[in-house]
Design an enzyme around this catalytic site. Structure first.
Site, mmCIF file in Angstrom:
data_model
loop_
_atom_site.group_PDB
_atom_site.id
_atom_site.type_symbol
_atom_site.label_atom_id
_atom_site.label_comp_id
_atom_site.label_asym_id
_atom_site.label_seq_id
_atom_site.Cartn_x
_atom_site.Cartn_y
_atom_site.Cartn_z
ATOM 1 N N GLY A 1 0.819 -1.202 0.000
ATOM 2 C CA GLY A 1 0.000 0.000 0.000
ATOM 3 C C GLY A 1 0.852 1.252 0.000
ATOM 4 O O GLY A 1 1.999 1.244 -0.457
ATOM 5 N N GLY A 2 0.308 2.341 0.539
ATOM 6 C CA GLY A 2 0.951 3.638 0.480
ATOM 7 C C GLY A 2 1.940 3.890 1.596
ATOM 8 O O GLY A 2 1.949 3.218 2.630
ATOM 9 N N PHE A 3 2.792 4.907 1.391
ATOM 10 C CA PHE A 3 3.847 5.223 2.346
ATOM 11 C C PHE A 3 3.301 5.699 3.681
ATOM 12 O O PHE A 3 3.817 5.328 4.738
ATOM 13 C CB PHE A 3 4.780 6.282 1.744
ATOM 14 C CG PHE A 3 5.825 5.686 0.854
ATOM 15 C CD1 PHE A 3 7.065 5.355 1.346
ATOM 16 C CD2 PHE A 3 5.546 5.436 -0.476
ATOM 17 C CE1 PHE A 3 8.024 4.789 0.531
ATOM 18 C CE2 PHE A 3 6.496 4.879 -1.303
ATOM 19 C CZ PHE A 3 7.743 4.549 -0.810
ATOM 20 N N ALA A 4 2.266 6.527 3.673
ATOM 21 C CA ALA A 4 1.734 7.048 4.933
ATOM 22 C C ALA A 4 1.221 5.910 5.804
ATOM 23 O O ALA A 4 1.485 5.860 7.015
ATOM 24 C CB ALA A 4 0.624 8.057 4.667
ATOM 25 N N THR A 5 0.511 4.968 5.197
ATOM 26 C CA THR A 5 0.020 3.812 5.956
ATOM 27 C C THR A 5 1.173 2.942 6.417
ATOM 28 O O THR A 5 1.178 2.428 7.548
ATOM 29 C CB THR A 5 -0.962 2.994 5.110
ATOM 30 O OG1 THR A 5 -2.006 3.844 4.645
ATOM 31 C CG2 THR A 5 -1.562 1.854 5.913
ATOM 32 N N GLY A 6 2.168 2.768 5.550
ATOM 33 C CA GLY A 6 3.341 1.984 5.931
ATOM 34 C C GLY A 6 4.062 2.565 7.126
ATOM 35 O O GLY A 6 4.496 1.840 8.036
ATOM 36 N N CYS B 1 2.115 0.041 -9.178
ATOM 37 C CA CYS B 1 3.250 0.532 -8.402
ATOM 38 C C CYS B 1 4.563 0.482 -9.176
ATOM 39 O O CYS B 1 5.530 1.159 -8.797
ATOM 40 C CB CYS B 1 3.376 -0.236 -7.086
ATOM 41 S SG CYS B 1 3.566 -2.009 -7.288
ATOM 42 N N GLU C 1 5.578 -3.443 0.861
ATOM 43 C CA GLU C 1 5.830 -2.951 -0.494
ATOM 44 C C GLU C 1 5.038 -1.661 -0.628
ATOM 45 O O GLU C 1 3.806 -1.682 -0.621
ATOM 46 C CB GLU C 1 5.419 -4.007 -1.523
ATOM 47 C CG GLU C 1 5.876 -3.694 -2.930
ATOM 48 C CD GLU C 1 4.896 -2.801 -3.657
ATOM 49 O OE1 GLU C 1 5.132 -1.564 -3.714
ATOM 50 O OE2 GLU C 1 3.895 -3.325 -4.160
#
Length: 470
Positions: free
Chosen positions: A225-230, A279, A245
């Protein structure tokens, strides 16, 4: 189009999740969601099933995965239509995703028959001549799998397949935007003989995701998923294994000796596949100045010929994005780039959730279109002079999954591939090529673990040493 249905993968709550068709807005399904309190029960049940999953013989795990692959192949068109409806992929793209998911399951089945461990050469160190032994690969226990909307079947298979092969249980939280393909796959695995308690499907808001991520019962979080969630996951997971990822901003370098026709065709596909929600999709195409104008003209012409619209139609090349809001946000970034001096050469028209494929050039390096993953049908094409300049521009990103290089010169290709800081470099194809058996993951910021069946399997196991003194 699948009929509207009510599915109950978990305990009911007062606020069910409604899943909509991404093209026409019709209701596809109503799914029950978990509350934060209910997910604690689901976590306990899933963790309690872990010993049984670990005890299942490898041949049985392999048989289940192979049988599930066969069932998916038999129902491939149903699965493809589901992907089209809930994710907006075109029918041709959805069929390819289904075929890849079949392969992912078969690769997972193969992993049960190998990679069980290795002999340890204890006598390689003086004083251990009378010792013999080996290590085995043991399951971790309960895996939390959190998956995105853009590949709602195959990316779920990439988490479930290796986890099952390794003997783990899974609590699966698919995207709230496209959960139907995930539940479809879970149903096939259960039909193939997987005990129901080995996979728990959970839907819910952020508090539910937070409860899963922070639970001490979970041994690993596998997230795409996305960077903020990561970043939020990394901050709240506690002491457990993480594999994430988080996307990319893929460059493709086209040198002056490249096969121009092949490069244009591959880059158009790599830029706009799945409406750019990919991605590893080509986002920044760097073309050597001697062929820049020719490449650009051909690319724009080929882009303008793409057919946008109803993803159910065989002739459609580009369907809707996941939501009208996502399309509008991508359009805003295009407009910002143009306002900063970029030239829009094709596309960029907004029709609800459909954004026509956009080609930009002369984009300032400060624009979000250059610095961020767009995840939209938008591509930047820029010239370069020397090879070193191309490599510098390609590496001008905080994160990188894959890159592409087009050249007929093998030495040039290998030198460029070595110099590009990315998880993978695809030579004479776009950055968006992926074989489901290869290692897959990012470089630089946010790189954490690898997918690809064998590599995910290894992430989801731990070595256990047995040493014998004779």
């Amino acid at each position: 189009m699948p009929e509207t249905a009510t599915v109950e993968p978990m305990t009911r709550t007062s606020e069910p999740l409604v899943v909509y068709n991404k093209y026409d807005g019709g209701e596809l399904a109503t799914l029950a969601q978990c509350s934060e309190a209910e997910v604690q029960v689901e976590l306990l049940n899933a963790a309690s099933a872990a010993p049984a999953a670990a005890a299942m013989p490898r041949h049985e795990r392999g048989r289940i995965l192979d049988d599930a692959a066969g069932l998916l192949q038999q129902r491939a068109e149903t699965a493809a239509e589901l992907i089209v409806a809930e994710a907006g992929k075109t029918i041709r793209q959805a069929r390819k995703e289904v075929s890849r998911a079949v392969n992912t399951l078969r690769l997972s089945a193969a992993e049960t028959r190998r990679n069980a461990g290795e002999v340890v050469p204890f006598d390689s160190f003086a004083g251990s001549e009378n010792r013999h032994g080996w290590f085995t690969r043991e399951p971790l226990g309960l895996i939390a799998a959190i998956t995105p909307y853009n590949d709602p079947l195959n990316l779920v298979a990439h988490k479930l397949g290796p986890a099952i092969a390794a003997g783990n249980t899974v609590i699966l939280k698919p995207s709230q935007l496209s959960p139907l393909a995930a539940t479809f796959l879970v149903d096939l695995l259960r039909e193939a003989g997987l005990p129901a308690e080995f996979i728990t499907v959970v839907l819910g808001d952020r508090s539910v995701a937070q409860a899963i991520i922070s639970s001490r019962l979970v041994r690993m979080v596998s997230f795409t998923g996305g960077f903020a969630t990561g970043q939020a996951i990394a901050a709240n997971a506690g002491i457990k294994r993480l594999s994430m990822e988080l996307g990319g901003n893929a460059p493709v370098i086209v040198f002056d000796d490249a096969n121009l026709r092949d490069a244009v065709e591959a880059c158009v596909s790599g830029s706009f596949w799945a409406a750019g929600q990919n991605c590893i999709g080509a986002q920044r195409i760097l073309v050597q100045r001697a062929i820049f104008e020719t490449f650009l003209e051909s690319f724009v012409s080929r882009t303008a010929a793409l057919k946008c619209g109803d993803p159910r139609l065989e002739q459609t090349d580009v369907g809707p994005m996941i939501s009208a809001a996502s399309a509008a946000e991508a359009k805003r970034k295009i407009d910002d780039a143009v306002a900063a001096g970029a030239r829009l050469l094709a596309g960029g028209a907004l029709h609800g959730a459909i954004l026509t494929p956009a080609v930009l050039t002369n984009v300032p390096r400060s624009c979000q279109a250059w610095t961020e993953e767009l995840f939209a049908p938008v591509v930047l094409i820029e010239p370069f002079d020397a090879d070193e300049e191309a490599i510098m521009l390609a590496n001008d990103s905080e994160y990188a999954l894959q890159a592409g290089v087009f050249t007929k010169d093998l030495n040039r290709a290998l030198a460029t591939a070595k110099a590009i800081d990315a998880g993978g470099v695809i030579i004479n194809d776009s950055s968006d090529y992926r074989h489901d058996a290869m290692p897959f993951g990012g470089a630089k910021y946010g790189s954490m673990g690898r997918e690809g069946v064998r590599f995910a399997y290894e992430e989801m196991t731990q070595p256990k040493v047995i040493a014998i003194t004779s």
